[in-house]
Design a protein around this motif. Sequence first.
Motif, PDB file in Angstrom:
ATOM      1  N   LYS A 389       0.856  -1.184   0.000  1.00  0.00           N
ATOM      2  CA  LYS A 389       0.000   0.000   0.000  1.00  0.00           C
ATOM      3  C   LYS A 389       0.887   1.227   0.000  1.00  0.00           C
ATOM      4  CE  LYS A 389      -3.439   2.436   2.812  1.00  0.00           C
ATOM      5  NZ  LYS A 389      -4.126   2.490   4.127  1.00  0.00           N
ATOM      6  N   GLY A 390       0.397   2.328  -0.592  1.00  0.00           N
ATOM      7  CA  GLY A 390       1.165   3.558  -0.620  1.00  0.00           C
ATOM      8  C   GLY A 390       2.196   3.577  -1.734  1.00  0.00           C
ATOM      9  N   ARG A 391       3.058   4.588  -1.721  1.00  0.00           N
ATOM     10  CA  ARG A 391       4.048   4.772  -2.785  1.00  0.00           C
ATOM     11  C   ARG A 391       5.412   5.088  -2.190  1.00  0.00           C
ATOM     12  NH1 ARG A 391       2.693   9.123  -6.892  1.00  0.00           N
ATOM     13  NH2 ARG A 391       3.818   7.817  -8.380  1.00  0.00           N
ATOM     14  N   VAL A 392       6.428   4.504  -2.814  1.00  0.00           N
ATOM     15  CA  VAL A 392       7.822   4.843  -2.507  1.00  0.00           C
ATOM     16  C   VAL A 392       8.359   5.587  -3.717  1.00  0.00           C
ATOM     17  CG1 VAL A 392      10.103   3.968  -1.912  1.00  0.00           C
ATOM     18  CG2 VAL A 392       8.053   2.778  -1.079  1.00  0.00           C
ATOM     19  N   VAL A 393       8.791   6.816  -3.504  1.00  0.00           N
ATOM     20  CA  VAL A 393       9.197   7.679  -4.618  1.00  0.00           C
ATOM     21  C   VAL A 393      10.678   8.027  -4.463  1.00  0.00           C
ATOM     22  CG1 VAL A 393       8.780   9.860  -5.821  1.00  0.00           C
ATOM     23  CG2 VAL A 393       6.861   8.634  -4.768  1.00  0.00           C
ATOM     24  N   VAL A 394      11.430   7.856  -5.544  1.00  0.00           N
ATOM     25  CA  VAL A 394      12.844   8.212  -5.579  1.00  0.00           C
ATOM     26  C   VAL A 394      13.049   9.225  -6.696  1.00  0.00           C
ATOM     27  CG1 VAL A 394      15.190   7.393  -6.019  1.00  0.00           C
ATOM     28  CG2 VAL A 394      13.629   6.016  -4.648  1.00  0.00           C
ATOM     29  N   ASP A 395      13.530  10.410  -6.323  1.00  0.00           N
ATOM     30  CA  ASP A 395      13.809  11.469  -7.308  1.00  0.00           C
ATOM     31  C   ASP A 395      12.612  11.738  -8.210  1.00  0.00           C
ATOM     32  OD1 ASP A 395      16.314  11.757  -6.270  1.00  0.00           O
ATOM     33  OD2 ASP A 395      17.298  10.496  -7.752  1.00  0.00           O
ATOM     34  N   GLY A 396      11.428  11.806  -7.591  1.00  0.00           N
ATOM     35  CA  GLY A 396      10.225  12.169  -8.324  1.00  0.00           C
ATOM     36  C   GLY A 396       9.556  11.047  -9.082  1.00  0.00           C
ATOM     37  N   VAL A 397      10.094   9.845  -9.017  1.00  0.00           N
ATOM     38  CA  VAL A 397       9.534   8.707  -9.753  1.00  0.00           C
ATOM     39  C   VAL A 397       9.198   7.589  -8.766  1.00  0.00           C
ATOM     40  CG1 VAL A 397       9.937   6.972 -11.545  1.00  0.00           C
ATOM     41  CG2 VAL A 397      10.870   9.280 -11.819  1.00  0.00           C
ATOM     42  N   ALA A 398       7.972   7.094  -8.825  1.00  0.00           N
ATOM     43  CA  ALA A 398       7.599   5.952  -7.987  1.00  0.00           C
ATOM     44  C   ALA A 398       8.436   4.749  -8.390  1.00  0.00           C
ATOM     45  CB  ALA A 398       6.112   5.646  -8.157  1.00  0.00           C
ATOM     46  N   VAL A 399       8.998   4.050  -7.414  1.00  0.00           N
ATOM     47  CA  VAL A 399       9.904   2.940  -7.736  1.00  0.00           C
ATOM     48  C   VAL A 399       9.183   1.849  -8.528  1.00  0.00           C
ATOM     49  CG1 VAL A 399      11.437   3.351  -5.778  1.00  0.00           C
ATOM     50  CG2 VAL A 399       9.472   1.816  -5.500  1.00  0.00           C
ATOM     51  N   ALA A 400       7.853   1.730  -8.345  1.00  0.00           N
ATOM     52  CA  ALA A 400       7.093   0.730  -9.100  1.00  0.00           C
ATOM     53  C   ALA A 400       7.005   1.082 -10.580  1.00  0.00           C
ATOM     54  CB  ALA A 400       5.687   0.586  -8.517  1.00  0.00           C
ATOM     55  N   ASP A 401       7.220   2.374 -10.914  1.00  0.00           N
ATOM     56  CA  ASP A 401       7.154   2.818 -12.312  1.00  0.00           C
ATOM     57  C   ASP A 401       8.533   3.026 -12.924  1.00  0.00           C
ATOM     58  OD1 ASP A 401       4.372   2.925 -12.076  1.00  0.00           O
ATOM     59  OD2 ASP A 401       4.425   4.988 -11.335  1.00  0.00           O
ATOM     60  N   ALA A 402       9.574   2.931 -12.115  1.00  0.00           N
ATOM     61  CA  ALA A 402      10.923   3.235 -12.592  1.00  0.00           C
ATOM     62  C   ALA A 402      11.520   2.060 -13.355  1.00  0.00           C
ATOM     63  CB  ALA A 402      11.824   3.610 -11.420  1.00  0.00           C
ATOM     64  N   ASP A 403      12.360   2.388 -14.328  1.00  0.00           N
ATOM     65  CA  ASP A 403      13.137   1.350 -15.006  1.00  0.00           C
ATOM     66  C   ASP A 403      14.088   0.726 -13.978  1.00  0.00           C
ATOM     67  OD1 ASP A 403      16.008   0.880 -16.511  1.00  0.00           O
ATOM     68  OD2 ASP A 403      14.314   0.214 -17.703  1.00  0.00           O
ATOM     69  N   PRO A 404      14.020  -0.604 -13.805  1.00  0.00           N
ATOM     70  CA  PRO A 404      14.822  -1.226 -12.738  1.00  0.00           C
ATOM     71  C   PRO A 404      16.308  -0.903 -12.818  1.00  0.00           C
ATOM     72  CG  PRO A 404      13.229  -2.803 -13.617  1.00  0.00           C
ATOM     73  CD  PRO A 404      13.170  -1.595 -14.499  1.00  0.00           C
ATOM     74  N   ASP A 405      16.884  -0.958 -14.025  1.00  0.00           N
ATOM     75  CA  ASP A 405      18.314  -0.682 -14.157  1.00  0.00           C
ATOM     76  C   ASP A 405      18.637   0.757 -13.783  1.00  0.00           C
ATOM     77  OD1 ASP A 405      18.807  -3.259 -14.948  1.00  0.00           O
ATOM     78  OD2 ASP A 405      18.690  -2.828 -17.088  1.00  0.00           O
ATOM     79  N   ALA A 406      17.764   1.686 -14.216  1.00  0.00           N
ATOM     80  CA  ALA A 406      17.995   3.094 -13.896  1.00  0.00           C
ATOM     81  C   ALA A 406      17.855   3.340 -12.398  1.00  0.00           C
ATOM     82  CB  ALA A 406      17.011   3.970 -14.676  1.00  0.00           C
ATOM     83  N   LEU A 407      16.888   2.663 -11.763  1.00  0.00           N
ATOM     84  CA  LEU A 407      16.694   2.814 -10.323  1.00  0.00           C
ATOM     85  C   LEU A 407      17.892   2.278  -9.559  1.00  0.00           C
ATOM     86  CD1 LEU A 407      14.882   3.418  -7.840  1.00  0.00           C
ATOM     87  CD2 LEU A 407      13.958   1.101  -8.102  1.00  0.00           C
ATOM     88  N   TRP A 408      18.319   1.058  -9.910  1.00  0.00           N
ATOM     89  CA  TRP A 408      19.427   0.432  -9.184  1.00  0.00           C
ATOM     90  C   TRP A 408      20.733   1.185  -9.410  1.00  0.00           C
ATOM     91  CZ3 TRP A 408      17.561  -4.831 -11.426  1.00  0.00           C
ATOM     92  CH2 TRP A 408      16.421  -5.240 -10.724  1.00  0.00           C
ATOM     93  N   ALA A 409      20.859   1.847 -10.576  1.00  0.00           N
ATOM     94  CA  ALA A 409      22.079   2.615 -10.845  1.00  0.00           C
ATOM     95  C   ALA A 409      22.200   3.808  -9.896  1.00  0.00           C
ATOM     96  CB  ALA A 409      22.081   3.101 -12.294  1.00  0.00           C
ATOM     97  N   ARG A 410      21.071   4.277  -9.351  1.00  0.00           N
ATOM     98  CA  ARG A 410      21.078   5.435  -8.467  1.00  0.00           C
ATOM     99  C   ARG A 410      21.271   5.048  -7.000  1.00  0.00           C
ATOM    100  NH1 ARG A 410      19.210   9.518 -11.513  1.00  0.00           N
ATOM    101  NH2 ARG A 410      18.790  10.943  -9.790  1.00  0.00           N
ATOM    102  N   ILE A 411      21.248   3.743  -6.725  1.00  0.00           N
ATOM    103  CA  ILE A 411      21.275   3.293  -5.327  1.00  0.00           C
ATOM    104  C   ILE A 411      22.472   2.373  -5.092  1.00  0.00           C
ATOM    105  CG2 ILE A 411      20.046   1.943  -3.565  1.00  0.00           C
ATOM    106  CD1 ILE A 411      17.427   2.825  -4.883  1.00  0.00           C
TER     107      ILE A 411
END
Length: 577
Positions: A389-411
């Motif tokens: 439930k709810g949303r986790v947002v990283v740099d303005g993008v919900a992690v559920a909508d983010a490209d996995p490779d792009a998300l992991w590259a930032r973390i």
Amino acid sequence: MLPTILSRFLRPHWPLLVAVVAFQLVQSMASLYLPTLNADIIDNGVATGDTGYIMGVGGLMLLITLVQVAAAIAAVYFGAKAAMRVGRDIRSSVFHHVNEFSEREVSQFGAPSLITRTTNDVQQVQILVLMTCTMLVSAPILAVGGVVMALQQDVNLSWLLAVSVPVLLVAVGGIIIRTVPLFRKMQVRIDTVNRVLREQISGIRVVRAFVREDRETQRFAVANDELTDTALRVGRLMALMFPVVMLVLNVTSVAVLWFGASQIDAGTMEVGALTAFLSYIMQILMAVMMATFMAILIPRAAVCADRIHEVLATETSVRPPANPVSDFDTSGEIDFRDVEFSYPGAEKPVLSDIDFTVAPGSTTAIIGSTGSGKTTLVHLLPRLFDATKGRVVVDGVAVADADPDALWARIGLVPQKPYLFTGTVESNLRYGRPDASEEELWQALETAQAADFVRAMPDGLDAPISQGGTNVSGGQRQRLAIARALVKKPQIYIFDDSFSALDLSTDARLRAALRKDVGDATLVIVAQRVSTIVDADQILVLEDGRIVGRGTHEELLEGNETYKEIVESQLTAEEAA
């Protein structure tokens, strides 16, 4: 699921299968033609003393035999090639599919079971493919062709076929039916042996520290004995298989000679025809025996195929977005909005009403008692789990909508239990960024307070690291894991209780170096020690999966009872201020 697995992975290799069938057909046709030629030599050559006829037909038989041998070699070659490629493809498919699993699916199957399914189970299916290519293709050709050729020699003895073949099938079928559940049980017990062995090898230090060698030996003995007992029961049933086949084979041979001799004596059948009929009935029964041998392999391969299909059919709970977003607005901002997380079947959520924001370039610490949900919370950031439930947002993008490779590259994640891979110090540091320079590696080691002990190693960056990093201490393993994350240079660092094995002095130096070298990055620190987080810009206090306090160290010390209790359990409030 065996037909599904075979059709899926055999389809790309159909040219090899066509070649196998073609060569098996040539081999089988040669096998069927040779007894007829042998009968001609006996009845038309030996009986009349025609040496020229014997030499001519004998030469033809030799030529056909050479063709048969060549076809058999070619069939085995292409069959083995197809089987090895199928095994390779299944292993690759299972491996890549498991790599897409979230922690939930990996925990559901367990590492030992996944290893068994990728190795032993795939090997059983591979053996079945090989045996199918080398035996099962020719078995029906020999059986059907043998019946036709035997009837051409003598119809009166055909009733022997009508009796012997059904008897053989019923006897073998009864044995096979009893072995199927035992094969399934055996694969499960192989999993158990692998699990126990893996636990004991991985936890050998704990076993020795608590002097539990005898207990662990007994635990392995129980698992090993259960596997042995099941394997023996399977072996006893399989031991009946060939005696039953040979009994039917020999009784049928005696019957053919007995009744065939009567017909020869009556002048209604020739010696060559009887020899050919006997050869054909042996071929028919041998074909049935080959099919019987396959029947031994099929139940176990079917069980293994079910287990492989179970893995391949399991979808990850962390599904990639349909339209992945790879453009992020800011650099290092984190926002949890009314987040809740529950494990399947759990009575209550692990996390509830999680709302907080982490500003870019700031440090947020998370503290709480064991089981309060700290690790689960930070695992939602790189999407190791999905919030229910709810949303986790990283740099303005919900992690559920983010490209996995792009998300992991930032973390950059340093897990609670740091893991190093077999290789060298250098190969482990380059794991997140293979193109990192040697200077960057040493800079990361300096920041992580690991440079001194790496320089002290005989080979420096080329020093070997064993699986899991078991040849270095816990503190060294943690610092190398931190250095690996630093080499990656992400926008967000997650340290999940990553300083627990460090002494206070090293902890302080490392935190000071982090503030200096990665000051522009966002830091999320999970910690048990208050001294690790006193300088954080924001501290979140978790209790039973809820945020019960937030603020700086001084603010929480003044107004949050839970935080004060944690502080006072480690040091006095005056020392912490």
